[in-house]
Design a protein around this motif. Sequence first.
Motif, PDB file in Angstrom:
ATOM      1  N   UNK A 271       0.882  -1.244   0.108  1.00  0.00           N
ATOM      2  CA  UNK A 271       0.096   0.089  -0.341  1.00  0.00           C
ATOM      3  C   UNK A 271       0.914   1.371   0.181  1.00  0.00           C
ATOM      4  N   UNK A 272       2.329   1.456   0.063  1.00  0.00           N
ATOM      5  CA  UNK A 272       3.060   2.047   0.048  1.00  0.00           C
ATOM      6  C   UNK A 272       3.415   2.731  -0.627  1.00  0.00           C
ATOM      7  N   UNK A 273       3.641   1.896  -1.910  1.00  0.00           N
ATOM      8  CA  UNK A 273       4.082   1.879  -2.826  1.00  0.00           C
ATOM      9  C   UNK A 273       3.503   2.948  -4.457  1.00  0.00           C
ATOM     10  N   UNK A 274       3.509   3.571  -5.242  1.00  0.00           N
ATOM     11  CA  UNK A 274       2.343   4.191  -5.881  1.00  0.00           C
ATOM     12  C   UNK A 274       2.933   3.135  -7.305  1.00  0.00           C
ATOM     13  N   UNK A 275       4.202   2.263  -7.254  1.00  0.00           N
ATOM     14  CA  UNK A 275       4.192   2.608  -8.728  1.00  0.00           C
ATOM     15  C   UNK A 275       6.015   1.866  -8.476  1.00  0.00           C
ATOM     16  N   UNK A 276       5.909   0.497  -9.495  1.00  0.00           N
ATOM     17  CA  UNK A 276       6.853  -0.190  -8.898  1.00  0.00           C
ATOM     18  C   UNK A 276       7.481  -0.407 -10.926  1.00  0.00           C
ATOM     19  N   UNK A 304       8.002   3.841  -7.119  1.00  0.00           N
ATOM     20  CA  UNK A 304       8.028   5.000  -6.295  1.00  0.00           C
ATOM     21  C   UNK A 304       7.505   4.834  -4.749  1.00  0.00           C
ATOM     22  N   UNK A 305       7.815   5.672  -4.328  1.00  0.00           N
ATOM     23  CA  UNK A 305       7.158   5.483  -2.174  1.00  0.00           C
ATOM     24  C   UNK A 305       6.008   7.066  -2.931  1.00  0.00           C
ATOM     25  N   UNK A 306       5.027   6.246  -1.956  1.00  0.00           N
ATOM     26  CA  UNK A 306       3.604   7.134  -1.287  1.00  0.00           C
ATOM     27  C   UNK A 306       4.259   8.230  -0.607  1.00  0.00           C
ATOM     28  N   UNK A 307       4.507   9.897  -0.914  1.00  0.00           N
ATOM     29  CA  UNK A 307       4.557  10.519   0.424  1.00  0.00           C
ATOM     30  C   UNK A 307       6.274  11.297  -0.610  1.00  0.00           C
ATOM     31  N   UNK A 308       6.173  11.011  -1.777  1.00  0.00           N
ATOM     32  CA  UNK A 308       7.641  11.462  -2.639  1.00  0.00           C
ATOM     33  C   UNK A 308       8.366  11.502  -1.527  1.00  0.00           C
ATOM     34  N   UNK A 313      12.817   9.227   1.678  1.00  0.00           N
ATOM     35  CA  UNK A 313      14.309   8.776   2.198  1.00  0.00           C
ATOM     36  C   UNK A 313      14.564   8.523   3.071  1.00  0.00           C
ATOM     37  N   UNK A 314      12.438   8.325   4.141  1.00  0.00           N
ATOM     38  CA  UNK A 314      13.098   7.576   5.051  1.00  0.00           C
ATOM     39  C   UNK A 314      12.703   6.397   5.213  1.00  0.00           C
ATOM     40  N   UNK A 315      11.940   5.902   4.132  1.00  0.00           N
ATOM     41  CA  UNK A 315      12.130   4.234   3.562  1.00  0.00           C
ATOM     42  C   UNK A 315      13.433   4.035   3.686  1.00  0.00           C
ATOM     43  N   UNK A 316      14.867   3.977   2.786  1.00  0.00           N
ATOM     44  CA  UNK A 316      15.788   4.218   2.331  1.00  0.00           C
ATOM     45  C   UNK A 316      17.053   4.054   3.945  1.00  0.00           C
ATOM     46  N   UNK A 317      16.545   5.549   4.565  1.00  0.00           N
ATOM     47  CA  UNK A 317      16.550   5.632   5.799  1.00  0.00           C
ATOM     48  C   UNK A 317      16.459   4.251   6.758  1.00  0.00           C
ATOM     49  N   UNK A 373       9.357   0.533   4.627  1.00  0.00           N
ATOM     50  CA  UNK A 373       8.364   1.184   4.497  1.00  0.00           C
ATOM     51  C   UNK A 373       6.997   0.768   5.386  1.00  0.00           C
ATOM     52  N   UNK A 374       7.112   0.634   6.111  1.00  0.00           N
ATOM     53  CA  UNK A 374       6.385   0.549   7.983  1.00  0.00           C
ATOM     54  C   UNK A 374       6.390   1.951   8.550  1.00  0.00           C
ATOM     55  N   UNK A 375       7.382   2.887   7.608  1.00  0.00           N
ATOM     56  CA  UNK A 375       7.638   4.013   8.372  1.00  0.00           C
ATOM     57  C   UNK A 375       6.443   4.833   7.088  1.00  0.00           C
ATOM     58  N   UNK A 376       5.897   4.574   6.472  1.00  0.00           N
ATOM     59  CA  UNK A 376       5.520   5.184   5.416  1.00  0.00           C
ATOM     60  C   UNK A 376       3.293   5.350   5.987  1.00  0.00           C
ATOM     61  N   UNK A 377       2.811   6.564   6.339  1.00  0.00           N
ATOM     62  CA  UNK A 377       1.999   6.171   6.842  1.00  0.00           C
ATOM     63  C   UNK A 377       0.936   6.543   6.049  1.00  0.00           C
ATOM     64  N   UNK A 378      -0.085   5.347   5.247  1.00  0.00           N
ATOM     65  CA  UNK A 378      -0.626   4.911   4.305  1.00  0.00           C
ATOM     66  C   UNK A 378      -2.173   4.821   5.045  1.00  0.00           C
TER      67      UNK A 378
END
Length: 378
Positions: A271-276, A304-308, A313-317, A373-378
């Motif tokens: 759900x946190x991923x917009x596009x692969x 592409x991560x939802x949230x730009x 950068x947060x997911x990579x971190x 990806x759990x760091x991304x609010x969805x």
Amino acid sequence: MKIETRAVHAGRHIDPATGAVTAPIHLSTTFERSKEADYPRGFIYSRDDNPNRRALEECLASLEGGTDAIAFSSGLAVATALVQGLQPGDHIVAPDDVYWGLRKVIGEVFGKWGLETSYVDMTSMDEFHAALRPNTRLVWVETPSNPLMKITNLPTIAALTRQAGPDILTVCDGTFATPVLQQPLDCGIDMVVHSTTKYLGGHSDVIGGALITRHANPLFEHARKSQKFGGSVPSPFDCWLTLRGIDTLPWRVRAQSENAMRVAQFLEAHAAVEKVHYPGLPSHPGHKVAARQMSAFGGMLSFEVRGGRAAALAVAAACELFIRATSLGGGHSLIEHRASIEGPDTRTPQGLLRVSIGLEHTDDLIADLAQALATVPV
Ligand SMILES: *Cc1c(COP(=O)(O)O)cnc(C)c1O
């Protein structure tokens, strides 16, 4: 013989002096002349040629099914040597999302050279065809492309170029596909370029490049001259390391392709991923062409991560197993926020992360991405 066999045997010879099975590294810069003042063993000076370089070149030509190959000190040294072979006023057609270093070579290194370049969407054959001009001399293709993994139809590009004139040469940057997954020369492309830094070396420990040709042609001959007198040669140890890496190339690349397919499927369902962007997914616009011209879809993908930008950068971190670093093709998986390395004029989406899938177990890779990806609010 099959590619697994050629990867291990092509260019390898038992050392005639010692019987060594693995080639010695020939550090000598100079080679003995005979009393008759010639060079009976074929080597003169290591900028011109060296036994380790010759072995690597033999192997590279064999892997791509080419007639000749040149090993360079880097992938961009190959691009430099090719562009240098053009005349002022010549025209290049290249993909609009070409590896950014090629734009730098054409625009900044050769900016005063008077070359004309059209950057076009090479997934559109109409756009490509319309870009060809009477003064076009070089068609540069990169497939899969970086970082959007766009797929260019190689047989069609080769055929349209041939129709447009006998003086236009086609070159495919096949770094992402490797000679294992895609054989551009069989598709009618004239020459193949690799950054051997990536999958061919395969262990993130040597920089190198290669140019392989299907037939003798002026740009290939110029590239050899440009290397010989321009000096962009790989060291004997670099050549030895690259050839050592090639031993396992087919097995590594297939394992990385399998891993990447599973990771891509996981990401597509998240759900946190917009596009692969992965050509192995039926949702990818180049999937059908890729399935025709590639034997598997490779170890590179981006998403592409939802949230730009901030979310990406947060997911990579948050990744603990994926290493935050540029480059690709090693045994370890890497993750990279491309837009921030490409700079302010980048065309890459800000929410995009590019990953190079390594040889770890996919369960561990997926677990790491899941917790990041759990760091991304969805
Ligand atoms: C890395 C890369 C290059 C440049 O190669 P270097 O060995 O870094 O000079 C060119 N094309 C592609 C697709 C690459 O990934």
